[in-house]
Motif scaffolding. Structure first.
Motif, PDB file in Angstrom:
ATOM      1  N   MET A 199       0.599  -1.639  -0.072  1.00 18.60           N
ATOM      2  CA  MET A 199       0.212   0.036  -0.170  1.00 18.60           C
ATOM      3  C   MET A 199       1.121   1.168  -0.093  1.00 18.60           C
ATOM      4  SD  MET A 199      -2.680   1.185   2.643  1.00 18.60           S
ATOM      5  CE  MET A 199      -2.193   1.766   3.906  1.00 18.60           C
ATOM      6  N   LEU A 200       2.292   1.269   0.763  1.00 21.98           N
ATOM      7  CA  LEU A 200       2.691   2.280   0.441  1.00 21.98           C
ATOM      8  C   LEU A 200       3.474   2.690  -1.203  1.00 21.98           C
ATOM      9  CD1 LEU A 200       4.508   4.322   2.507  1.00 21.98           C
ATOM     10  CD2 LEU A 200       6.337   3.230   2.525  1.00 21.98           C
ATOM     11  N   ARG A 201       4.224   1.688  -1.562  1.00 16.49           N
ATOM     12  CA  ARG A 201       3.887   2.070  -3.179  1.00 16.49           C
ATOM     13  C   ARG A 201       2.786   2.508  -3.969  1.00 16.49           C
ATOM     14  NH1 ARG A 201       6.608  -3.650  -5.508  1.00 16.49           N
ATOM     15  NH2 ARG A 201       4.676  -4.541  -3.443  1.00 16.49           N
ATOM     16  N   LEU A 202       1.408   1.858  -3.998  1.00 17.33           N
ATOM     17  CA  LEU A 202       0.465   3.091  -3.887  1.00 17.33           C
ATOM     18  C   LEU A 202       0.378   5.108  -3.708  1.00 17.33           C
ATOM     19  CD1 LEU A 202      -1.888   2.207  -5.866  1.00 17.33           C
ATOM     20  CD2 LEU A 202      -3.336   1.514  -3.842  1.00 17.33           C
ATOM     21  N   ALA A 203       0.549   4.117  -2.346  1.00 16.40           N
ATOM     22  CA  ALA A 203       0.179   6.443  -2.124  1.00 16.40           C
ATOM     23  C   ALA A 203       1.514   6.770  -2.731  1.00 16.40           C
ATOM     24  CB  ALA A 203       0.534   5.966  -0.272  1.00 16.40           C
ATOM     25  N   ALA A 204       2.484   5.705  -2.408  1.00 15.29           N
ATOM     26  CA  ALA A 204       3.474   7.346  -2.950  1.00 15.29           C
ATOM     27  C   ALA A 204       3.571   7.336  -5.090  1.00 15.29           C
ATOM     28  CB  ALA A 204       4.802   6.115  -3.336  1.00 15.29           C
TER      29      ALA A 204
ATOM     30  N   LEU B 268       1.763  20.482  -0.924  1.00 15.07           N
ATOM     31  CA  LEU B 268       2.525  19.609  -0.786  1.00 15.07           C
ATOM     32  C   LEU B 268       2.010  18.638   0.563  1.00 15.07           C
ATOM     33  CD1 LEU B 268       6.408  20.159  -1.875  1.00 15.07           C
ATOM     34  CD2 LEU B 268       4.123  19.610  -3.479  1.00 15.07           C
ATOM     35  N   VAL B 269       2.263  19.410   1.182  1.00 14.51           N
ATOM     36  CA  VAL B 269       1.809  19.662   2.642  1.00 14.51           C
ATOM     37  C   VAL B 269       0.851  19.124   2.481  1.00 14.51           C
ATOM     38  CG1 VAL B 269       1.288  19.345   5.395  1.00 14.51           C
ATOM     39  CG2 VAL B 269       3.553  20.439   3.403  1.00 14.51           C
ATOM     40  N   LEU B 270      -0.482  18.939   2.210  1.00 16.61           N
ATOM     41  CA  LEU B 270      -1.864  18.885   2.328  1.00 16.61           C
ATOM     42  C   LEU B 270      -1.799  17.725   1.142  1.00 16.61           C
ATOM     43  CD1 LEU B 270      -4.784  20.222   2.791  1.00 16.61           C
ATOM     44  CD2 LEU B 270      -4.789  21.177   0.520  1.00 16.61           C
ATOM     45  N   ALA B 271      -1.257  17.228   0.500  1.00 14.26           N
ATOM     46  CA  ALA B 271      -1.378  16.409  -0.647  1.00 14.26           C
ATOM     47  C   ALA B 271      -0.621  14.772  -0.049  1.00 14.26           C
ATOM     48  CB  ALA B 271      -0.791  16.003  -1.481  1.00 14.26           C
ATOM     49  N   ILE B 272      -0.125  14.713   0.821  1.00 15.55           N
ATOM     50  CA  ILE B 272       0.571  13.711   2.203  1.00 15.55           C
ATOM     51  C   ILE B 272      -1.347  13.117   2.707  1.00 15.55           C
ATOM     52  CG2 ILE B 272       1.342  12.978   4.356  1.00 15.55           C
ATOM     53  CD1 ILE B 272       3.727  15.325   3.400  1.00 15.55           C
ATOM     54  N   PRO B 273      -1.901  13.116   3.530  1.00 17.70           N
ATOM     55  CA  PRO B 273      -3.101  12.602   4.065  1.00 17.70           C
ATOM     56  C   PRO B 273      -3.925  12.939   2.585  1.00 17.70           C
ATOM     57  CG  PRO B 273      -3.354  14.909   4.691  1.00 17.70           C
ATOM     58  CD  PRO B 273      -1.655  14.441   3.959  1.00 17.70           C
ATOM     59  N   ILE B 274      -3.971  12.886   2.020  1.00  7.55           N
ATOM     60  CA  ILE B 274      -5.454  13.070   0.605  1.00  7.55           C
ATOM     61  C   ILE B 274      -4.812  11.750   0.289  1.00  7.55           C
ATOM     62  CG2 ILE B 274      -5.710  13.756  -1.315  1.00  7.55           C
ATOM     63  CD1 ILE B 274      -5.653  16.726  -0.104  1.00  7.55           C
ATOM     64  N   SER B 275      -3.218  11.281  -0.306  1.00  5.53           N
ATOM     65  CA  SER B 275      -3.079  10.248  -1.221  1.00  5.53           C
ATOM     66  C   SER B 275      -2.687   9.316  -0.306  1.00  5.53           C
ATOM     67  CB  SER B 275      -1.343  10.754  -1.927  1.00  5.53           C
ATOM     68  OG  SER B 275      -0.641  10.780  -0.809  1.00  5.53           O
ATOM     69  N   ALA B 276      -2.628   9.223   1.209  1.00  2.87           N
ATOM     70  CA  ALA B 276      -2.691   8.577   2.159  1.00  2.87           C
ATOM     71  C   ALA B 276      -4.368   7.664   1.588  1.00  2.87           C
ATOM     72  CB  ALA B 276      -2.144   8.237   3.165  1.00  2.87           C
TER      73      ALA B 276
ATOM     74  N   LYS C  58      -8.257   3.889  -0.067  1.00  2.00           N
ATOM     75  CA  LYS C  58      -9.426   3.360  -0.368  1.00  2.00           C
ATOM     76  C   LYS C  58      -9.921   2.512  -1.342  1.00  2.00           C
ATOM     77  CE  LYS C  58     -12.344   6.708   0.885  1.00  2.00           C
ATOM     78  NZ  LYS C  58     -13.694   5.972   1.399  1.00  2.00           N
ATOM     79  N   ILE C  59      -8.224   2.296  -2.673  1.00  4.14           N
ATOM     80  CA  ILE C  59      -8.162   1.671  -3.308  1.00  4.14           C
ATOM     81  C   ILE C  59      -7.523   0.055  -3.029  1.00  4.14           C
ATOM     82  CG2 ILE C  59      -6.611   1.750  -5.684  1.00  4.14           C
ATOM     83  CD1 ILE C  59      -6.945   4.442  -5.308  1.00  4.14           C
ATOM     84  N   TYR C  60      -6.660   0.411  -2.403  1.00  3.43           N
ATOM     85  CA  TYR C  60      -6.217  -1.026  -2.070  1.00  3.43           C
ATOM     86  C   TYR C  60      -7.536  -1.384  -1.524  1.00  3.43           C
ATOM     87  CZ  TYR C  60      -2.870  -4.199   0.558  1.00  3.43           C
ATOM     88  OH  TYR C  60      -2.137  -5.384   0.956  1.00  3.43           O
TER      89      TYR C  60
END
Length: 67
Positions: A1-6, A43-51, A56-58
């Motif tokens: 899941m970490l790779r997907l988030a990255a 950029l900081v706001l995108a961290i929780p959004i991508s997580a 959800k996708i995973y």
């Protein structure tokens, strides 16, 4: 899941950071520090959004849960 988030972070960060820069420029703030601060905030706001998106996708790819 970490790779997907990255991978999602790369896409989400550019979109959110770009939207923040456009918002700052539309407010007629043209100083360099204002534009850079808006991009950094995006950029900081995108961290929780991508997580959240990655989670959800995973979970959606795992299939339906048995009842």
């Amino acid at each position: 899941m970490l790779r997907l988030a990255a991978v999602l972070y790369i896409l989400v960060a550019s979109a959110v950071g770009g939207a923040a820069v456009i918002a700052v420029l539309s407010l007629d703030m043209r100083e360099g520090w204002q534009i850079a601060s808006a991009f950094a905030a995006g950029l900081v706001l995108a961290i929780p959004i991508s997580a959240i998106l990655a989670k959800k996708i995973y979970n959606a790819l795992q299939g339906p849960k048995p009842v």
